[in-house]
Design an enzyme around this catalytic site. Structure first.
Site, PDB file in Angstrom:
ATOM      1  N   GLN A  52       0.613  -1.472   0.049  1.00 50.71           N
ATOM      2  CA  GLN A  52      -0.160  -0.136   0.329  1.00 50.71           C
ATOM      3  C   GLN A  52       1.093   1.487  -0.338  1.00 50.71           C
ATOM      4  OE1 GLN A  52      -2.731  -1.494   3.323  1.00 50.71           O
ATOM      5  NE2 GLN A  52      -3.775  -0.346   2.153  1.00 50.71           N
ATOM      6  N   LEU A  94      -7.541   0.808   3.805  1.00 54.04           N
ATOM      7  CA  LEU A  94      -7.110   2.236   3.776  1.00 54.04           C
ATOM      8  C   LEU A  94      -6.754   3.447   2.166  1.00 54.04           C
ATOM      9  CD1 LEU A  94      -4.496   2.781   6.094  1.00 54.04           C
ATOM     10  CD2 LEU A  94      -6.920   3.160   6.506  1.00 54.04           C
ATOM     11  N   HIS A 135      -6.951  -9.717   5.181  1.00 54.87           N
ATOM     12  CA  HIS A 135      -6.694  -8.575   4.519  1.00 54.87           C
ATOM     13  C   HIS A 135      -5.186  -8.149   4.622  1.00 54.87           C
ATOM     14  CE1 HIS A 135      -8.636  -4.878   3.469  1.00 54.87           C
ATOM     15  NE2 HIS A 135      -7.287  -4.311   3.837  1.00 54.87           N
TER      16      HIS A 135
HETATM   17  O1  K2U Z   1      -5.873  -0.906   4.415  1.00 52.56           O
HETATM   18  C1  K2U Z   1      -5.986  -1.605   5.086  1.00 52.56           C
HETATM   19  O2  K2U Z   1      -5.194  -2.607   4.245  1.00 52.56           O
HETATM   20  C2  K2U Z   1      -6.193  -1.045   6.363  1.00 52.56           C
HETATM   21  C3  K2U Z   1      -7.354  -2.063   6.617  1.00 52.56           C
HETATM   22  C4  K2U Z   1      -6.833  -3.102   7.971  1.00 52.56           C
HETATM   23  C5  K2U Z   1      -8.246  -3.631   8.401  1.00 52.56           C
HETATM   24  C6  K2U Z   1      -9.039  -4.201   7.310  1.00 52.56           C
HETATM   25  C7  K2U Z   1     -10.795  -5.172   7.526  1.00 52.56           C
HETATM   26  C8  K2U Z   1     -11.160  -5.125   8.547  1.00 52.56           C
HETATM   27  C9  K2U Z   1      -9.915  -4.868   9.775  1.00 52.56           C
HETATM   28  C10 K2U Z   1      -8.732  -4.486   9.543  1.00 52.56           C
HETATM   29  C11 K2U Z   1      -8.718  -0.613   7.689  1.00 52.56           C
HETATM   30  O3  K2U Z   1      -8.704   0.390   6.540  1.00 52.56           O
HETATM   31  S1  K2U Z   1      -7.989  -0.125   9.223  1.00 52.56           S
HETATM   32  C12 K2U Z   1      -9.374   0.671   9.415  1.00 52.56           C
HETATM   33  C13 K2U Z   1     -10.485  -0.071   9.837  1.00 52.56           C
HETATM   34  C14 K2U Z   1     -10.735  -0.823  10.841  1.00 52.56           C
HETATM   35  C15 K2U Z   1     -11.800  -1.758  11.660  1.00 52.56           C
HETATM   36  C16 K2U Z   1     -12.892  -2.033  10.597  1.00 52.56           C
HETATM   37  C17 K2U Z   1     -12.477  -1.161   8.738  1.00 52.56           C
HETATM   38  C18 K2U Z   1     -11.398  -0.911   8.646  1.00 52.56           C
HETATM   39 ZN    ZN Z   2      -6.616  -2.866   2.496  1.00 51.25          ZN
END
Ligand code: K2U
Ligand code: ZN
Length: 169
Positions: A52, A94, A135
């Site tokens: 990323q 993100l 993820h």
């Molecule tokens: O972009 C990323 O990889 C960060 C992700 C990590 C994440 C994705 C899905 C579920 C949990 C974590 C997120 O943007 S971090 C923000 C977030 C937090 C909890 C739930 C959804 C998104």
């Molecule tokens: Zn992501």
């Protein structure tokens, strides 16, 4: 404040590159993981993959703690066991700001990896940590969570974000 890194935005082609294993866990990797953690905290994320930030090596950082003070540096992760049962969780990314949708993942995964000192660790992850690691590991093989959604939803997201990108210019 540590410098934060620029996060690639979907549908940037570089998000689909496959990351290579980290060869040596050295100062460069330790500095990169610290900059990725600063970037993740600054963006209110709970995970971030090197892909990323346009670095195509198998490195992710994670912090799912309430207090935002339990950072994990996960290098060359391998899932050595995954539960049969799965869980549906609301995911965001993100790299795909403002988009949240349900994705089904294994409820529990055991992940073998190197830590920031190059030591072999095995992490047993459940709940949000399991979701987050799966993820992030998808990012390392060029997969973005919107690819689990229907083509209709995915195209709407692409159009919306491309429009947003043009407006931001
Ligand atoms: O972009 C990323 O990889 C960060 C992700 C990590 C994440 C994705 C899905 C579920 C949990 C974590 C997120 O943007 S971090 C923000 C977030 C937090 C909890 C739930 C959804 C998104
Ligand atoms: Zn992501």
């Amino acid at each position: 404040m540590l410098s934060t890194l620029e996060i690639l935005r979907y549908p940037d082609a570089r998000l689909h590159k496959v990351a290579k294993p980290v060869e040596v866990v050295d100062e460069r990797i330790r500095d990169l993981s610290q900059a990725m953690l600063a970037t993740m905290y600054d963006a209110n994320g709970i995970g971030l993959a090197a892909t990323q930030v346009d670095v195509h090596e198998r490195l992710i950082v994670v912090d799912v703690s309430e207090e935002r003070n339990e950072p994990l540096v996960i290098i060359n992760p391998t899932i050595v066991w995954a539960s049969e049962d799965t869980q549906m969780a609301e995911e965001g990314c993100l790299s795909v700001p403002g988009v949240y949708d349900g994705v089904e993942r294994a409820s529990e995964v055991h992940v073998q990896h190197l830590d920031a000192q190059g030591q072999l660790q095995t992490l047993q992850a459940t709940d949000l940590l399991a979701v987050c690691i799966q993820h992030e590991m998808d990012h390392l093989v060029g997969k973005v969570f919107v690819e689990y959604l229907s083509p209709l939803k995915r195209n709407r997201i692409k159009t919306k974000l491309q429009k947003q990108l043009r407006e931001d210019r």
